[in-house]
Design an enzyme around this catalytic site. Structure first.
Site, PDB file in Angstrom:
ATOM      1  N   GLY A   1      68.939  30.908  44.969  1.00  0.00           N
ATOM      2  CA  GLY A   1      68.259  29.980  45.868  1.00  0.00           C
ATOM      3  C   GLY A   1      69.008  29.913  47.181  1.00  0.00           C
ATOM      4  O   GLY A   1      70.218  30.156  47.234  1.00  0.00           O
TER       5      GLY A   1
ATOM      6  N   HIS B   1      68.507  21.397  43.815  1.00  0.00           N
ATOM      7  CA  HIS B   1      69.755  21.773  44.509  1.00  0.00           C
ATOM      8  C   HIS B   1      69.449  22.147  45.964  1.00  0.00           C
ATOM      9  O   HIS B   1      70.147  21.715  46.890  1.00  0.00           O
ATOM     10  CB  HIS B   1      70.392  22.938  43.741  1.00  0.00           C
ATOM     11  CG  HIS B   1      71.612  23.544  44.360  1.00  0.00           C
ATOM     12  ND1 HIS B   1      72.836  23.589  43.710  1.00  0.00           N
ATOM     13  CD2 HIS B   1      71.812  24.169  45.548  1.00  0.00           C
ATOM     14  CE1 HIS B   1      73.721  24.200  44.491  1.00  0.00           C
ATOM     15  NE2 HIS B   1      73.126  24.559  45.625  1.00  0.00           N
ATOM     16  N   GLU B   2      68.402  22.952  46.175  1.00  0.00           N
ATOM     17  CA  GLU B   2      68.066  23.404  47.539  1.00  0.00           C
ATOM     18  C   GLU B   2      67.528  22.259  48.396  1.00  0.00           C
ATOM     19  O   GLU B   2      67.818  22.185  49.595  1.00  0.00           O
ATOM     20  CB  GLU B   2      67.066  24.568  47.500  1.00  0.00           C
ATOM     21  CG  GLU B   2      67.482  25.792  46.682  1.00  0.00           C
ATOM     22  CD  GLU B   2      68.881  26.308  46.963  1.00  0.00           C
ATOM     23  OE1 GLU B   2      69.376  26.127  48.091  1.00  0.00           O
ATOM     24  OE2 GLU B   2      69.493  26.873  46.040  1.00  0.00           O
TER      25      GLU B   2
ATOM     26  N   HIS C   1      70.288  20.428  49.849  1.00  0.00           N
ATOM     27  CA  HIS C   1      70.828  21.079  51.058  1.00  0.00           C
ATOM     28  C   HIS C   1      70.074  20.610  52.303  1.00  0.00           C
ATOM     29  O   HIS C   1      70.673  20.366  53.347  1.00  0.00           O
ATOM     30  CB  HIS C   1      70.692  22.601  50.975  1.00  0.00           C
ATOM     31  CG  HIS C   1      71.794  23.290  50.220  1.00  0.00           C
ATOM     32  ND1 HIS C   1      73.121  23.179  50.566  1.00  0.00           N
ATOM     33  CD2 HIS C   1      71.759  24.114  49.139  1.00  0.00           C
ATOM     34  CE1 HIS C   1      73.855  23.911  49.733  1.00  0.00           C
ATOM     35  NE2 HIS C   1      73.052  24.481  48.851  1.00  0.00           N
TER      36      HIS C   1
ATOM     37  N   CYS D   1      77.079  27.573  44.176  1.00  0.00           N
ATOM     38  CA  CYS D   1      76.380  27.484  45.452  1.00  0.00           C
ATOM     39  C   CYS D   1      76.934  28.550  46.386  1.00  0.00           C
ATOM     40  O   CYS D   1      78.152  28.736  46.454  1.00  0.00           O
ATOM     41  CB  CYS D   1      76.600  26.098  46.051  1.00  0.00           C
ATOM     42  SG  CYS D   1      75.827  25.878  47.651  1.00  0.00           S
ATOM     43  N   LEU D   2      76.056  29.237  47.104  1.00  0.00           N
ATOM     44  CA  LEU D   2      76.513  30.284  48.028  1.00  0.00           C
ATOM     45  C   LEU D   2      77.376  29.698  49.143  1.00  0.00           C
ATOM     46  O   LEU D   2      78.156  30.416  49.760  1.00  0.00           O
ATOM     47  CB  LEU D   2      75.315  31.038  48.622  1.00  0.00           C
ATOM     48  CG  LEU D   2      74.489  31.833  47.593  1.00  0.00           C
ATOM     49  CD1 LEU D   2      73.269  32.459  48.257  1.00  0.00           C
ATOM     50  CD2 LEU D   2      75.345  32.893  46.924  1.00  0.00           C
TER      51      LEU D   2
ATOM     52  N   GLN E   1      71.633  26.341  55.005  1.00  0.00           N
ATOM     53  CA  GLN E   1      72.805  27.187  54.707  1.00  0.00           C
ATOM     54  C   GLN E   1      72.968  28.339  55.693  1.00  0.00           C
ATOM     55  O   GLN E   1      74.047  28.920  55.784  1.00  0.00           O
ATOM     56  CB  GLN E   1      72.704  27.747  53.283  1.00  0.00           C
ATOM     57  CG  GLN E   1      72.851  26.679  52.209  1.00  0.00           C
ATOM     58  CD  GLN E   1      72.656  27.278  50.835  1.00  0.00           C
ATOM     59  OE1 GLN E   1      71.535  27.440  50.375  1.00  0.00           O
ATOM     60  NE2 GLN E   1      73.739  27.651  50.186  1.00  0.00           N
TER      61      GLN E   1
HETATM   62 NI    NI Z   1      73.622  25.735  47.259  1.00  0.00          NI
END
Ligand code: NI
Length: 171
Positions: free
Chosen positions: A46, A133-134, A137, A91-92, A51
């Site tokens: 995701g 989660h997204e 963000h 998470c990235l 991000q």
């Molecule tokens: Ni993330």
């Protein structure tokens, strides 16, 4: 298509609240294509526009292992949620760190698709967790915010230290 740079915790830009997309046009679809390329390359399941330092309410996901379930959610809004699930999340924007987070197990989400058409879908399990989660963000929230302050500080110090070393060896 182009790969985009992913912001990393504790970058303050990850704390910005994204604003709604007003027009779904070719520019936005080009950004979506770049976000998929960036997410698949990472690899991740995701990615929220926040991000990649674009503060619009837009996210992409694909929780499959063979790139077969891509979803684009524009201006997503969770309209129903129930059940509880605990997932080991990563998470990235917080590379190399994983921890358990409790979220709803089932959600119904309303959004615009890549053609700008209003759509609703139900999601459960990992897809439901990923969408929650997204969306966090987009609101400037990270999964480490669910952890204790002490744990979050440890993650922050570790990432800052790793970045210093990376900078040193890149000279
Ligand atoms: Ni993330």
């Amino acid at each position: 298509m182009a790969k985009l740079k992913i912001l990393e915790f504790p970058d303050p830009r990850l704390r910005k609240k994204a604003i709604p997309v007003e027009t779904v046009d070719d520019d936005l679809r080009a950004l979506i294509a770049d976000m998929f390329e960036t997410m698949y390359d990472a690899p991740g399941i995701g990615l929220a526009a926040t991000q990649v330092d674009v503060h619009l309410r837009l996210l992409v996901t694909d929780v499959s292992s063979d790139k077969s379930e891509p979803y684009v959610l524009i201006n997503p809004e969770i309209v129903e949620m129930d059940g509880v699930t605990v997932t080991e999340e990563g998470c990235l924007s917080v590379p190399g760190y994983y921890d358990s987070v409790e979220r709803a197990d089932h959600i119904r989400v309303r959004f615009l698709d890549r053609d700008g058409k209003e759509t609703e879908m139900e999601a459960e399990g990992l897809l439901a967790v990923c969408i929650q989660h997204e969306i966090d963000h987009l609101d400037g929230k990270l999964f480490v915010d669910y952890l204790s302050e002490a744990k979050r500080q440890r993650v922050r110090k570790k990432l800052e230290k790793e970045r210093r070393h990376a900078a040193a060896s890149a000279m």
